[in-house]
Design a protein around this motif. Structure first.
Motif, short mmCIF file in Angstrom:
data_model
loop_
_atom_site.label_atom_id
_atom_site.label_comp_id
_atom_site.label_asym_id
_atom_site.label_seq_id
_atom_site.Cartn_x
_atom_site.Cartn_y
_atom_site.Cartn_z
N UNK A 198 0.84 -1.20 0.00
CA UNK A 198 0.00 0.00 0.00
C UNK A 198 0.87 1.24 0.00
N UNK A 199 2.14 1.06 0.36
CA UNK A 199 3.09 2.18 0.43
C UNK A 199 4.41 1.73 -0.18
N UNK A 200 4.48 1.57 -1.50
CA UNK A 200 5.69 1.02 -2.13
C UNK A 200 6.95 1.80 -1.75
N UNK A 201 8.08 1.11 -1.76
CA UNK A 201 9.34 1.81 -1.56
C UNK A 201 9.54 2.81 -2.69
N UNK A 202 10.21 3.89 -2.38
CA UNK A 202 10.48 4.90 -3.41
C UNK A 202 11.27 4.27 -4.55
N UNK A 203 12.17 3.34 -4.22
CA UNK A 203 12.97 2.66 -5.26
C UNK A 203 12.09 1.90 -6.23
N UNK A 204 11.14 1.12 -5.70
CA UNK A 204 10.30 0.30 -6.58
C UNK A 204 9.33 1.15 -7.38
N UNK A 205 8.75 2.17 -6.75
CA UNK A 205 7.81 3.02 -7.49
C UNK A 205 8.54 3.81 -8.58
N UNK A 206 9.78 4.19 -8.29
CA UNK A 206 10.59 4.88 -9.30
C UNK A 206 10.82 3.96 -10.50
N UNK A 207 11.13 2.67 -10.23
CA UNK A 207 11.34 1.73 -11.34
C UNK A 207 10.04 1.48 -12.10
N UNK A 208 8.92 1.44 -11.37
CA UNK A 208 7.63 1.26 -12.04
C UNK A 208 7.30 2.48 -12.90
N UNK A 209 7.64 3.66 -12.42
CA UNK A 209 7.37 4.89 -13.17
C UNK A 209 8.24 5.00 -14.42
N UNK A 210 9.37 4.26 -14.41
CA UNK A 210 10.28 4.29 -15.55
C UNK A 210 10.26 2.99 -16.35
N UNK A 211 9.16 2.22 -16.21
CA UNK A 211 8.90 1.00 -16.99
C UNK A 211 9.93 -0.11 -16.79
N UNK A 212 10.66 -0.07 -15.66
CA UNK A 212 11.54 -1.18 -15.32
C UNK A 212 10.72 -2.28 -14.65
N UNK A 213 9.71 -1.88 -13.89
CA UNK A 213 8.70 -2.79 -13.35
C UNK A 213 7.36 -2.49 -14.02
N UNK A 214 6.48 -3.49 -14.05
CA UNK A 214 5.09 -3.27 -14.46
C UNK A 214 4.31 -2.80 -13.23
N UNK A 215 3.44 -1.83 -13.39
CA UNK A 215 2.66 -1.29 -12.27
C UNK A 215 1.19 -1.62 -12.43
N UNK A 216 0.60 -2.19 -11.37
CA UNK A 216 -0.85 -2.40 -11.31
C UNK A 216 -1.37 -1.70 -10.07
N UNK A 217 -2.54 -1.07 -10.18
CA UNK A 217 -3.07 -0.26 -9.08
C UNK A 217 -4.42 -0.79 -8.64
N UNK A 218 -4.59 -0.94 -7.31
CA UNK A 218 -5.88 -1.26 -6.70
C UNK A 218 -6.32 -0.03 -5.91
N UNK A 219 -7.36 0.64 -6.39
CA UNK A 219 -7.75 1.92 -5.78
C UNK A 219 -8.78 1.78 -4.67
N UNK A 220 -9.41 0.61 -4.55
CA UNK A 220 -10.52 0.47 -3.60
C UNK A 220 -10.29 -0.70 -2.66
N UNK A 221 -10.87 -0.60 -1.47
CA UNK A 221 -10.84 -1.71 -0.54
C UNK A 221 -11.73 -2.84 -1.04
#
Length: 748
Positions: free
Chosen positions: A371-394
């Motif tokens: 729910x609170x990704x590391x800045x390192x992982x979110x940075x990689x997701x933002x730069x297409x090194x990781x794939x990002x999937x988002x769950x916006x609701x409980x």
């Protein structure tokens, strides 16, 4: 992977007690490209030169003895790659990327195979015919000397087979009697060996998980990538309570259906019980887990199950990434932001990066969730090194909880000097009257005696590093990055208030205060004192889950992934304790803890509320946490990291020098500093230090630290290798040693 070298260091027995014993062989020219760490080879061994199999752990140009005394490798094994080869390759990768000896890396990676006593159970059964048994019963019944034998024969005539402990404890039959009867051929003693179980749960398996629309979309996307052979790591960013575990279970079902295995990494021992039960209910006894509190024998047996194919899923903390599965299909990292995934022992590897490397070696997929990704992982997701999937609701019907920010400066002005604000006290009364549960979280992570003003809320920061300074017993404040030191001020430098001091509060103090105000409430405390015994975490969590207590008080271990439907109020006693720690990640860790704490509230049918008490209500990490706004926090934090040249935009390594002799430590630190200055020419390297570590002496060992920064991690690895090489060649630093910590999670 191939390394053209002259010599190969080989081990012939993969066990902890034999990893130090290596044998060096010449590498034939025609095999030069085939020899690398992990490869299995046939070597001539002993005086008879009999061919045996071994594993190359290092290819080197350094000869251990006169080359004329060395034998040549006979051949490279062409059979299927054994799990040991894969783990040796992984150990080599860790050694190269995190800094350690190969032996240290091997002992980290290779599963424990030290000699442990197997779990055995002895049984006693008759070894004579029924007719003979009846005759013996008659003889024993008429002889006072054989009362014990008669009692045993009588029971065996009814049960046929009895456990040894029942016979010796309940029937009170001595060992000597049993051995005498066995020698006479009357009874037979058999021994059954079994592997120890770490899961004690026997309910029926649950049905397959049912996914909502958001969850199903994430699962389908990841399955599609797997089917196409795209093993790019996935990051699932989902709000607290969005149902990430259901996604993990669904993906594991898919992997197991393909005949492969899964590793699930979790950050804390406290999470193990609830997590394991959710997986065990779905997959039954094909699940096992490990953690640091298991005995050596229990750990050994879990790894044996993995090797033998008796389980498909291993759950555990960072060391579970080394589970000796032969066909890994997926590695899941739950709560991937947690600093517990970084080892604080040499080699100081990070389980996330190590999992990605192991998955690359085995064509497996890494899926991270938070729910609170590391800045390192979110940075990689933002730069297409990781794939990002988002769950916006409980996943439940409830929305995220309502968060109240309480300014403790205003509470002080209004005459409230207690540890609870008026709002928190009123909400606690309300929940207790409604027979609901409360969690009180004390944010002590990273607390190292930071000094702040209770009137204006400002901390005392280092003017060079923009991190909180730490109070030391000598009356000074010290920066743990650069060593900058000032006397502890008597008044606040910002507002002049006399209310300035190191700030701290403990779980016992909070517990005592709660019991004083609410004497009829049932209170549980969860900290290192109450969980020191084996199973301590599980007992407290189970008691709270069963509503045997109204209020749970604790530190960060109580806010990690737990699901208590009756909790509708979470109180954060002092949000600032981690905010101004001497750590560039302080804001990130504070945001994560506050968001995770808030996520424990309102997971059932009741609307949740959260009270965050703070002296810094305007700090960006606290306001974004109150709004559960991770993207907003990330944008602010990544800008700070960029301006200050901190990871993930800049690679960073801490070089830690230790020695029982202060002069040796100083000399080695000066040698490394001079070496780094020479290597840094034209490389764009930033060097901070050397300086004394935050705690300059531990158990009579002196500690110095140098920080190196560079945009390219490969440059830092190259410099690390050069430092190791030149220290070894110099050989004049006595007992001084050096350690490397890449992208350190804690300051020194």
């Amino acid at each position: 992977m191939a390394v053209k070298a002259k010599y190969a260091n080989v081990i012939v027995d993969i066990s902890h007690e034999k990893l130090d014993k290596t044998f060096q062989y010449l590498i034939p020219a025609e095999m030069a490209t085939e020899i690398f760490p992990g490869v299995r080879v046939e070597i001539p061994f002993g005086r008879a030169n009999r061919l045996i199999k071994g594993y190359v752990i290092e290819a080197t140009d350094e000869s251990a003895c006169d080359e004329r005394l060395l034998k040549q490798i006979h051949s490279v094994s062409k059979d299927s790659l054994p799990i040991e080869s894969q783990l040796i390759q992984l150990a080599w990768w860790i050694k190269e990327n995190y800094g350690s000896t190969m032996n240290q890396a091997l002992k980290t990676v290779i599963p424990v195979k030290t000699k442990v006593r197997p779990k055995t159970k002895k049984y006693i059964e008759l070894d004579v015919s029924d007719k003979e048994a009846a005759g013996l019963l008659k003889i024993y019944g008429n002889t006072k000397k054989f009362v014990a034998r008669y009692r045993l024969m009588e029971e065996l005539s009814k049960e046929k087979m009895l456990p040894w402990d029942i016979v010796t404890d309940k029937l009170n039959i001595s060992d000597s009697t049993l051995k005498s009867m066995e020698k006479s051929g009357i009874i037979r003693i058999s021994v059954e060996t079994s592997l120890r179980d770490t899961v004690h749960y026997h309910d029926a398996k649950s049905d397959p998980v049912s996914l909502n629309t958001e969850q199903a979309a994430v699962v389908n996307r990841i399955k599609k990538d797997m089917e196409s052979g795209d093993m790019t790591p996935h990051l699932i960013f989902g709000v607290t309570g969005s149902g990430k575990t259901e996604i993990y279970i669904s993906l594991i079902e898919e992997v197991i259906s393909r005949g492969r295995q899964a590793i699930v990494l979790i950050p804390e021992i406290a999470l193990t019980y609830q997590t394991v039960m959710r997986f065990y209910k779905r997959f039954g006894d094909r699940v096992s887990f490990i953690n640091s509190r298991l005995s050596q024998g229990e750990k050994h047996d879990q790894f044996e199950k993995a090797v033998n194919g008796d389980i498909d899923i291993m759950i555990g903390p960072r060391s579970a990434v080394f589970t000796p599965f032969k066909k890994i299909g997926i590695i899941i990292i739950d709560e991937e932001h947690e600093s517990a995934y970084k080892s604080d022992m040499v080699p100081k590897y990070h389980a996330r990066e190590t999992a990605i490397e192991r998955a690359r070696m085995t064509d497996a997929l890494v899926v991270m969730g938070s729910a609170t990704p590391s800045v390192e992982s979110y940075y990689k997701a933002s730069n297409n090194i990781f794939r990002l999937s988002v769950l916006e609701n409980r996943a439940t019907v409830n929305d995220l909880p309502q968060v109240h920010l309480v300014d403790l400066r205003e509470e002080l002005k209004n005459g409230n000097r207690s540890i609870f604000s008026d709002r928190l006290l009123n909400l606690m009364k309300d929940r207790l009257e409604k027979n609901r549960q409360i969690i009180l979280f004390i944010n002590r992570r990273g607390y190292a005696g930071f000094v702040s003003c209770r009137s204006c809320g400002e901390p005392v920061k280092c003017i060079h590093c923009d991190v909180g300074m730490t109070a030391h017993n000598d009356g000074n404040l010290v920066c743990h990055y650069c060593g900058y030191r000032i006397p502890t001020p008597k008044a606040c430098p910002e507002c002049g208030s006399k209310y300035i001091a190191a700030f701290g509060i403990g779980t016992q103090k909070v517990e005592a205060y709660v019991k004083k105000i609410f004497p009829d409430s049932r209170v549980l405390r969860m900290d290192t004192d109450t969980t020191s015994q084996k199973g301590g975490h599980e007992k407290i969590l189970a008691a709270f889950a069963n509503h045997e207590a109204d209020i749970l008080i604790g530190t960060q271990m109580i806010v990690k992934g737990h699901d208590f439907p009756l909790v509708s109020l979470v109180g954060v006693i002092a949000a600032d304790l981690s905010l101004y720690a001497s750590d560039f990640r302080a804001a990130e860790k504070t945001f994560q803890l506050l968001t995770q704490a808030a996520g424990r509230s309102g997971r059932g049918t009741d609307k949740g509320e959260v009270v965050i008490q703070t002296y810094s209500p305007d700090n960006y990490c606290i306001t974004y946490a109150a709004n559960q706004d991770y993207p907003g926090f990330y944008q602010q934090e990544i800008l700070y990291r960029k301006l200050s040249h901190y990871p993930p935009l800049t690679g960073m390594v801490a070089v830690i020098i230790t020695s029982p002799d202060k002069t040796c430590a100083d000399n080695l630190a000066a040698f490394i500093a001079a070496l780094v200055d020479r290597l840094a020419a034209g490389e764009g390297l930033q060097v901070i230090g050397p300086s004394d570590a935050g705690i300059a002496k531990i158990k009579d060992i002196y500690r110095k630290v140098i920080y190196l920064k560079h945009e390219e991690n490969d440059i830092l690895v190259k410099i690390k290798n050069q430092i190791e090489k030149e220290i070894k060649e110099n050989g004049s630093f006595g007992q001084a040693g050096v350690q490397f910590d890449f992208d350190p999670m804690n300051n020194y």
